[in-house]
Motif scaffolding. Structure first.
Motif, PDB file in Angstrom:
ATOM      1  N   UNK A 116     139.202 -42.065 129.415  1.00 46.49           N
ATOM      2  CA  UNK A 116     140.612 -41.537 129.983  1.00 46.49           C
ATOM      3  C   UNK A 116     140.372 -40.057 129.675  1.00 46.49           C
ATOM      4  N   UNK A 117     140.795 -39.348 130.852  1.00 45.16           N
ATOM      5  CA  UNK A 117     140.914 -37.867 130.987  1.00 45.16           C
ATOM      6  C   UNK A 117     142.274 -37.550 130.950  1.00 45.16           C
ATOM      7  N   UNK A 118     142.648 -36.944 129.937  1.00 49.39           N
ATOM      8  CA  UNK A 118     144.207 -36.271 129.677  1.00 49.39           C
ATOM      9  C   UNK A 118     144.456 -35.290 130.748  1.00 49.39           C
ATOM     10  N   UNK A 119     145.740 -34.933 130.803  1.00 50.17           N
ATOM     11  CA  UNK A 119     146.188 -33.810 131.385  1.00 50.17           C
ATOM     12  C   UNK A 119     145.748 -32.483 130.632  1.00 50.17           C
ATOM     13  N   UNK A 120     144.928 -31.291 131.200  1.00 52.25           N
ATOM     14  CA  UNK A 120     144.371 -30.382 130.727  1.00 52.25           C
ATOM     15  C   UNK A 120     145.500 -29.217 130.173  1.00 52.25           C
ATOM     16  N   UNK A 130     141.268 -33.103 137.282  1.00 52.11           N
ATOM     17  CA  UNK A 130     140.943 -33.353 138.515  1.00 52.11           C
ATOM     18  C   UNK A 130     139.726 -32.779 139.084  1.00 52.11           C
ATOM     19  N   UNK A 131     140.216 -31.216 138.986  1.00 52.33           N
ATOM     20  CA  UNK A 131     139.210 -30.336 139.378  1.00 52.33           C
ATOM     21  C   UNK A 131     137.784 -30.544 138.532  1.00 52.33           C
ATOM     22  N   UNK A 132     137.794 -30.761 137.383  1.00 49.45           N
ATOM     23  CA  UNK A 132     136.627 -31.071 136.420  1.00 49.45           C
ATOM     24  C   UNK A 132     135.806 -31.976 137.067  1.00 49.45           C
ATOM     25  N   UNK A 133     136.443 -33.391 137.542  1.00 47.75           N
ATOM     26  CA  UNK A 133     135.809 -34.530 137.970  1.00 47.75           C
ATOM     27  C   UNK A 133     135.152 -34.197 139.400  1.00 47.75           C
ATOM     28  N   UNK A 134     135.823 -33.584 140.277  1.00 49.70           N
ATOM     29  CA  UNK A 134     135.268 -32.955 141.418  1.00 49.70           C
ATOM     30  C   UNK A 134     134.075 -32.252 141.316  1.00 49.70           C
ATOM     31  N   UNK A 135     134.176 -31.148 140.490  1.00 53.42           N
ATOM     32  CA  UNK A 135     132.961 -30.432 140.412  1.00 53.42           C
ATOM     33  C   UNK A 135     131.886 -31.093 139.647  1.00 53.42           C
ATOM     34  N   UNK A 136     131.907 -32.070 138.820  1.00 55.96           N
ATOM     35  CA  UNK A 136     130.910 -32.880 138.198  1.00 55.96           C
ATOM     36  C   UNK A 136     130.271 -33.767 139.236  1.00 55.96           C
ATOM     37  N   UNK A 137     131.059 -34.407 140.150  1.00 54.61           N
ATOM     38  CA  UNK A 137     130.488 -35.390 141.114  1.00 54.61           C
ATOM     39  C   UNK A 137     129.728 -34.278 142.093  1.00 54.61           C
ATOM     40  N   UNK A 138     129.901 -33.106 142.276  1.00 55.13           N
ATOM     41  CA  UNK A 138     129.163 -32.498 143.184  1.00 55.13           C
ATOM     42  C   UNK A 138     128.021 -31.889 142.401  1.00 55.13           C
ATOM     43  N   UNK A 139     127.856 -31.610 141.107  1.00 47.96           N
ATOM     44  CA  UNK A 139     126.912 -31.173 140.402  1.00 47.96           C
ATOM     45  C   UNK A 139     126.011 -32.437 140.228  1.00 47.96           C
ATOM     46  N   UNK A 140     126.278 -33.451 140.377  1.00 49.15           N
ATOM     47  CA  UNK A 140     125.561 -34.674 140.250  1.00 49.15           C
ATOM     48  C   UNK A 140     125.137 -35.417 141.669  1.00 49.15           C
ATOM     49  N   UNK A 141     125.396 -34.905 142.538  1.00 47.84           N
ATOM     50  CA  UNK A 141     125.031 -35.252 143.958  1.00 47.84           C
ATOM     51  C   UNK A 141     125.954 -36.361 144.324  1.00 47.84           C
ATOM     52  N   UNK A 142     127.032 -36.699 143.977  1.00 45.12           N
ATOM     53  CA  UNK A 142     127.660 -37.940 144.435  1.00 45.12           C
ATOM     54  C   UNK A 142     128.840 -37.424 145.408  1.00 45.12           C
ATOM     55  N   UNK A 156     140.837 -26.827 124.696  1.00 43.80           N
ATOM     56  CA  UNK A 156     140.153 -27.888 123.675  1.00 43.80           C
ATOM     57  C   UNK A 156     140.237 -29.148 124.512  1.00 43.80           C
ATOM     58  N   UNK A 157     141.320 -29.156 125.458  1.00 43.05           N
ATOM     59  CA  UNK A 157     141.509 -30.330 126.192  1.00 43.05           C
ATOM     60  C   UNK A 157     140.448 -30.307 127.348  1.00 43.05           C
ATOM     61  N   UNK A 158     140.242 -29.122 127.966  1.00 39.63           N
ATOM     62  CA  UNK A 158     139.194 -28.806 128.938  1.00 39.63           C
ATOM     63  C   UNK A 158     137.761 -29.454 128.560  1.00 39.63           C
ATOM     64  N   UNK A 159     137.491 -28.942 127.407  1.00 40.98           N
ATOM     65  CA  UNK A 159     136.118 -29.316 126.674  1.00 40.98           C
ATOM     66  C   UNK A 159     136.123 -30.798 126.843  1.00 40.98           C
ATOM     67  N   UNK A 160     137.200 -31.438 126.024  1.00 44.54           N
ATOM     68  CA  UNK A 160     137.282 -32.994 126.062  1.00 44.54           C
ATOM     69  C   UNK A 160     137.069 -33.506 127.460  1.00 44.54           C
ATOM     70  N   UNK A 161     137.725 -33.166 128.305  1.00 48.00           N
ATOM     71  CA  UNK A 161     137.677 -33.718 129.687  1.00 48.00           C
ATOM     72  C   UNK A 161     136.218 -33.505 130.262  1.00 48.00           C
TER      73      UNK A 161
END
Length: 176
Positions: free
Chosen positions: A137-141, A13-25, A145-150
């Motif tokens: 689908x984004x699994x629990x990290x 979830x943290x990764x998704x939030x960071x990427x939303x911000x990085x993409x101006x969403x 390796x999981x973090x890179x995949x997500x």
């Protein structure tokens, strides 16, 4: 009185939030529930995001379409892991044919619970062709390796929102 603020410790979830911000969403239409609580609460207490609440998921999908059409920006749409996501289909179908960048983020407890008669576990692995251009689908990290995949899958989904004129995309986040 000091306000208690919430931020998730779930890495996916943290990764998704960071990427939303990085993409101006910034715009989010939320239908809060149990499985997307960590995502919604984290956004709600982050001043970067504009969070609109809609308890009715079908209406939420159309609100997201309207916001995307009027602003010309991608809009996040989020709900819990039960049958709520099925109510997104009419709105996401409209987004598909109108090429509206709506990012539907659903949450669930894991594919191991599907087909086990465990309540609020809906199989979203097969998305109709005209509901989303892409579904990931984004699994629990649990490790690097999981973090890179997500990170890779979330990036792929967010970038797809604007590719070839835009359109809806789906991210299904596993939550613990």
């Amino acid at each position: 009185m000091v306000e208690n603020k919430f931020y998730t410790n779930e890495r996916n979830v943290q990764i998704v939030i960071a990427l939303l911000k990085a993409n101006g969403i910034k715009k989010v239409v939320a239908s809060p529930g149990t499985t997307n609580y960590t995502f919604v609460a984290s956004l709600q207490y982050d001043s970067w995001f504009e969070v609109y609440s809609s308890v009715d998921e079908r209406s939420a999908a159309y609100i997201a379409c309207g916001l995307a059409a009027e602003s010309g920006e991608p809009v996040v749409l989020t709900c819990t892991g039960s049958t709520a996501s099925r109510n997104y289909m009419p709105g996401l179908t409209e987004a598909y044919y109108r090429k509206l960048s709506v990012l539907a983020i659903t949450s669930h407890q894991g594919t191991d619970r599907l087909g086990q008669l465990i309540f609020q576990n809906i199989d979203r692995r097969n998305v109709p062709n005209d509901v989303a251009k892409l579904s990931v689908e984004l699994p629990v990290v649990k490790d690097a390796r999981d973090e890179a995949f997500v990170t890779m899958e979330a990036n792929k989904a967010i970038l797809e929102l604007r590719r070839n004129g835009g359109g809806p995309v789906h991210i299904n986040i596993f939550t613990s």
